[in-house]
Write a protein that holds these residues in place. Structure first.
Motif, PDB file in Angstrom:
ATOM      1  N   LEU A 265      18.150   7.464  -2.893  1.00 31.68           N
ATOM      2  CA  LEU A 265      17.827   6.823  -4.163  1.00 31.68           C
ATOM      3  C   LEU A 265      16.610   5.921  -4.021  1.00 31.68           C
ATOM      4  CD1 LEU A 265      18.393   6.205  -7.106  1.00 31.68           C
ATOM      5  CD2 LEU A 265      19.979   4.429  -6.370  1.00 31.68           C
ATOM      6  N   GLN A 266      16.549   5.153  -2.950  1.00 30.52           N
ATOM      7  CA  GLN A 266      15.411   4.261  -2.742  1.00 30.52           C
ATOM      8  C   GLN A 266      14.121   5.054  -2.522  1.00 30.52           C
ATOM      9  OE1 GLN A 266      16.589   1.662   0.449  1.00 30.52           O
ATOM     10  NE2 GLN A 266      17.907   0.412  -0.857  1.00 30.52           N
ATOM     11  N   ILE A 267      14.222   6.220  -1.873  1.00 31.17           N
ATOM     12  CA  ILE A 267      13.047   7.085  -1.731  1.00 31.17           C
ATOM     13  C   ILE A 267      12.538   7.499  -3.106  1.00 31.17           C
ATOM     14  CG2 ILE A 267      12.288   9.404  -1.051  1.00 31.17           C
ATOM     15  CD1 ILE A 267      13.959   9.126   1.468  1.00 31.17           C
ATOM     16  N   VAL A 268      13.451   7.924  -3.971  1.00 33.55           N
ATOM     17  CA  VAL A 268      13.058   8.389  -5.307  1.00 33.55           C
ATOM     18  C   VAL A 268      12.474   7.239  -6.127  1.00 33.55           C
ATOM     19  CG1 VAL A 268      13.916   9.328  -7.481  1.00 33.55           C
ATOM     20  CG2 VAL A 268      14.675  10.310  -5.313  1.00 33.55           C
ATOM     21  N   LEU A 269      13.097   6.072  -6.059  1.00 34.02           N
ATOM     22  CA  LEU A 269      12.583   4.922  -6.801  1.00 34.02           C
ATOM     23  C   LEU A 269      11.186   4.530  -6.326  1.00 34.02           C
ATOM     24  CD1 LEU A 269      15.808   2.713  -6.945  1.00 34.02           C
ATOM     25  CD2 LEU A 269      14.738   3.906  -8.864  1.00 34.02           C
ATOM     26  N   ARG A 270      10.995   4.527  -5.006  1.00 29.49           N
ATOM     27  CA  ARG A 270       9.682   4.174  -4.448  1.00 29.49           C
ATOM     28  C   ARG A 270       8.633   5.206  -4.844  1.00 29.49           C
ATOM     29  NH1 ARG A 270       5.591   1.256  -3.589  1.00 29.49           N
ATOM     30  NH2 ARG A 270       4.627   1.253  -1.529  1.00 29.49           N
ATOM     31  N   ALA A 271       9.003   6.494  -4.767  1.00 27.19           N
ATOM     32  CA  ALA A 271       8.064   7.555  -5.139  1.00 27.19           C
ATOM     33  C   ALA A 271       7.692   7.462  -6.614  1.00 27.19           C
ATOM     34  CB  ALA A 271       8.672   8.925  -4.831  1.00 27.19           C
ATOM     35  N   THR A 272       8.642   7.034  -7.437  1.00 26.00           N
ATOM     36  CA  THR A 272       8.360   6.851  -8.867  1.00 26.00           C
ATOM     37  C   THR A 272       7.380   5.703  -9.078  1.00 26.00           C
ATOM     38  OG1 THR A 272      10.581   7.662  -9.407  1.00 26.00           O
ATOM     39  CG2 THR A 272       9.404   6.463 -11.135  1.00 26.00           C
ATOM     40  N   GLU A 273       7.600   4.603  -8.358  1.00 23.20           N
ATOM     41  CA  GLU A 273       6.698   3.451  -8.461  1.00 23.20           C
ATOM     42  C   GLU A 273       5.273   3.827  -8.073  1.00 23.20           C
ATOM     43  OE1 GLU A 273       8.524   0.663  -5.904  1.00 23.20           O
ATOM     44  OE2 GLU A 273       9.967  -0.050  -7.378  1.00 23.20           O
TER      45      GLU A 273
ATOM     46  N   GLY B 289       3.951   6.712  -8.393  1.00 25.49           N
ATOM     47  CA  GLY B 289       3.435   7.767  -9.252  1.00 25.49           C
ATOM     48  C   GLY B 289       3.456   9.143  -8.618  1.00 25.49           C
ATOM     49  N   LEU B 290       4.196   9.288  -7.520  1.00 26.49           N
ATOM     50  CA  LEU B 290       4.269  10.596  -6.850  1.00 26.49           C
ATOM     51  C   LEU B 290       5.166  11.564  -7.615  1.00 26.49           C
ATOM     52  CD1 LEU B 290       4.588   9.461  -3.127  1.00 26.49           C
ATOM     53  CD2 LEU B 290       2.525  10.134  -4.367  1.00 26.49           C
TER      54      LEU B 290
ATOM     55  N   GLY C 150       0.824  -1.210   0.000  1.00 25.51           N
ATOM     56  CA  GLY C 150       0.000   0.000   0.000  1.00 25.51           C
ATOM     57  C   GLY C 150       0.850   1.248   0.000  1.00 25.51           C
ATOM     58  N   ASP C 151       0.233   2.394   0.260  1.00 28.06           N
ATOM     59  CA  ASP C 151       0.894   3.684   0.234  1.00 28.06           C
ATOM     60  C   ASP C 151       0.665   4.377   1.567  1.00 28.06           C
ATOM     61  OD1 ASP C 151       1.962   6.130  -0.279  1.00 28.06           O
ATOM     62  OD2 ASP C 151       0.418   6.774  -1.686  1.00 28.06           O
TER      63      ASP C 151
ATOM     64  N   ARG D 159       4.223  18.141   3.763  1.00 28.69           N
ATOM     65  CA  ARG D 159       5.635  18.530   3.819  1.00 28.69           C
ATOM     66  C   ARG D 159       6.531  17.386   3.366  1.00 28.69           C
ATOM     67  NH1 ARG D 159       7.073  20.403   9.434  1.00 28.69           N
ATOM     68  NH2 ARG D 159       7.666  18.239   9.865  1.00 28.69           N
ATOM     69  N   GLU D 160       6.197  16.160   3.746  1.00 28.65           N
ATOM     70  CA  GLU D 160       7.005  15.016   3.331  1.00 28.65           C
ATOM     71  C   GLU D 160       6.946  14.824   1.828  1.00 28.65           C
ATOM     72  OE1 GLU D 160       6.737  12.322   7.418  1.00 28.65           O
ATOM     73  OE2 GLU D 160       5.199  12.124   5.874  1.00 28.65           O
ATOM     74  N   ARG D 161       5.771  15.064   1.232  1.00 33.69           N
ATOM     75  CA  ARG D 161       5.667  14.979  -0.223  1.00 33.69           C
ATOM     76  C   ARG D 161       6.539  16.045  -0.896  1.00 33.69           C
ATOM     77  NH1 ARG D 161       1.286  12.082  -2.419  1.00 33.69           N
ATOM     78  NH2 ARG D 161       0.041  11.013  -0.832  1.00 33.69           N
ATOM     79  N   GLN D 162       6.550  17.247  -0.331  1.00 38.08           N
ATOM     80  CA  GLN D 162       7.406  18.306  -0.869  1.00 38.08           C
ATOM     81  C   GLN D 162       8.874  17.921  -0.754  1.00 38.08           C
ATOM     82  OE1 GLN D 162       5.697  21.549   1.636  1.00 38.08           O
ATOM     83  NE2 GLN D 162       5.543  22.683  -0.281  1.00 38.08           N
ATOM     84  N   ILE D 163       9.240  17.342   0.373  1.00 43.29           N
ATOM     85  CA  ILE D 163      10.626  16.926   0.570  1.00 43.29           C
ATOM     86  C   ILE D 163      11.032  15.874  -0.454  1.00 43.29           C
ATOM     87  CG2 ILE D 163      12.142  15.626   2.140  1.00 43.29           C
ATOM     88  CD1 ILE D 163      10.810  17.154   4.446  1.00 43.29           C
ATOM     89  N   ILE D 164      10.148  14.918  -0.726  1.00 44.44           N
ATOM     90  CA  ILE D 164      10.441  13.887  -1.722  1.00 44.44           C
ATOM     91  C   ILE D 164      10.672  14.507  -3.100  1.00 44.44           C
ATOM     92  CG2 ILE D 164       9.433  11.935  -2.996  1.00 44.44           C
ATOM     93  CD1 ILE D 164       8.065  11.161  -0.309  1.00 44.44           C
ATOM     94  N   GLU D 165       9.832  15.463  -3.482  1.00 40.77           N
ATOM     95  CA  GLU D 165      10.011  16.132  -4.773  1.00 40.77           C
ATOM     96  C   GLU D 165      11.345  16.860  -4.833  1.00 40.77           C
ATOM     97  OE1 GLU D 165       6.683  18.669  -5.352  1.00 40.77           O
ATOM     98  OE2 GLU D 165       5.232  17.038  -5.591  1.00 40.77           O
ATOM     99  N   LEU D 166      11.730  17.500  -3.735  1.00 45.06           N
ATOM    100  CA  LEU D 166      12.984  18.251  -3.717  1.00 45.06           C
ATOM    101  C   LEU D 166      14.187  17.314  -3.703  1.00 45.06           C
ATOM    102  CD1 LEU D 166      11.933  21.072  -1.227  1.00 45.06           C
ATOM    103  CD2 LEU D 166      12.245  21.276  -3.698  1.00 45.06           C
TER     104      LEU D 166
END
Length: 216
Positions: free
Chosen positions: A202-210, A212-213, A150-151, A157-164
């Motif tokens: 890197l794993q944060i970015v890969l997970r966020a990509t999976e 669709g964030l 799940g998600d 703020r955490e979503r903004q941090i992931i984008e940055l």
């Protein structure tokens, strides 16, 4: 005859610049057009020398290689940046690649490998050292294996941090953009790691990509 690639070297160690100067001079495919000892100098030297490729160190005093890469590409989006560094961690590579670099080499690369990468970058290719590529693959596998079901709910703020993070910003830069203390940003990143069962950027970015964030 192939076009000779114009190269600018950016490194805060004089010995490294000397070594690069020596073997670039020995290869007829490239020509050294300038040097800079810090990221603060790089755009001025670019304007004066018009390089095709900038060979960029990552860790430098004052302005580091990630920020300097952004400055170079703001000056000329057609210029190619190849990072040359001692760092082999995948998140360091991701930072500078997200900033716009088209290559990432470690300093134990041979002179031929470095010149080959410069020529390939000028031709439009992306070049990453084999040991760093291996880390990317391993991180992707680990992210898939440890992916939580799940998600889990993230704060805005955490979503903004992931984008940055995906845009290559450091913790300090993220804190500055969001107007929070750097310690708060670090705590949020630890929380994201815990929620998603991951261990690094890197794993944060890969997970966020999976999920669709974000999109790479």
């Amino acid at each position: 005859m192939a076009e000779v690639v114009r190269v600018l070297v950016v490194d805060d160690e004089a010995l490294v610049r000397h070594a690069l100067r020596a073997f670039l001079a020995a290869d007829e495919r490239v020509t050294l057009v300038g040097e800079a000892s810090d990221g603060t100098e790089v755009v001025d030297v670019c304007r004066a020398t018009s390089p095709d490729v900038v060979l960029m160190d990552i860790k430098m005093t004052n302005v580091g290689g990630v920020e300097a890469t952004r400055h170079v590409l703001e000056w000329n989006p057609q210029c190619r940046v190849v990072a040359l560094t001692t760092f082999t961690t995948e998140w360091r590579a991701l930072e500078v690649l997200r900033a716009g670099a088209c290559g990432y080499l470690v300093k134990n690369s041979t002179p031929t490998q470095i010149v080959d990468a410069i020529v390939a970058a000028h031709a439009g290719d992306r070049v990453v050292s084999p040991e760093v590529q291996e880390r990317f693959v391993r991180a992707a596998i680990e992210a898939g294996e440890s992916r939580a079901t799940g998600d889990p709910t993230l704060s805005d703020r955490e979503r903004q941090i992931i984008e940055l993070i995906a845009n290559g910003l450091s913790n300090a830069e993220i804190a500055d953009v969001l107007h929070y203390a750097e310690s708060t940003v670090k705590a949020d990143i630890r929380h994201i790691n815990h929620l998603w069962g991951v261990e690094n950027r890197l794993q944060i970015v890969l997970r966020a990509t999976e999920l669709g964030l974000i999109s790479l």
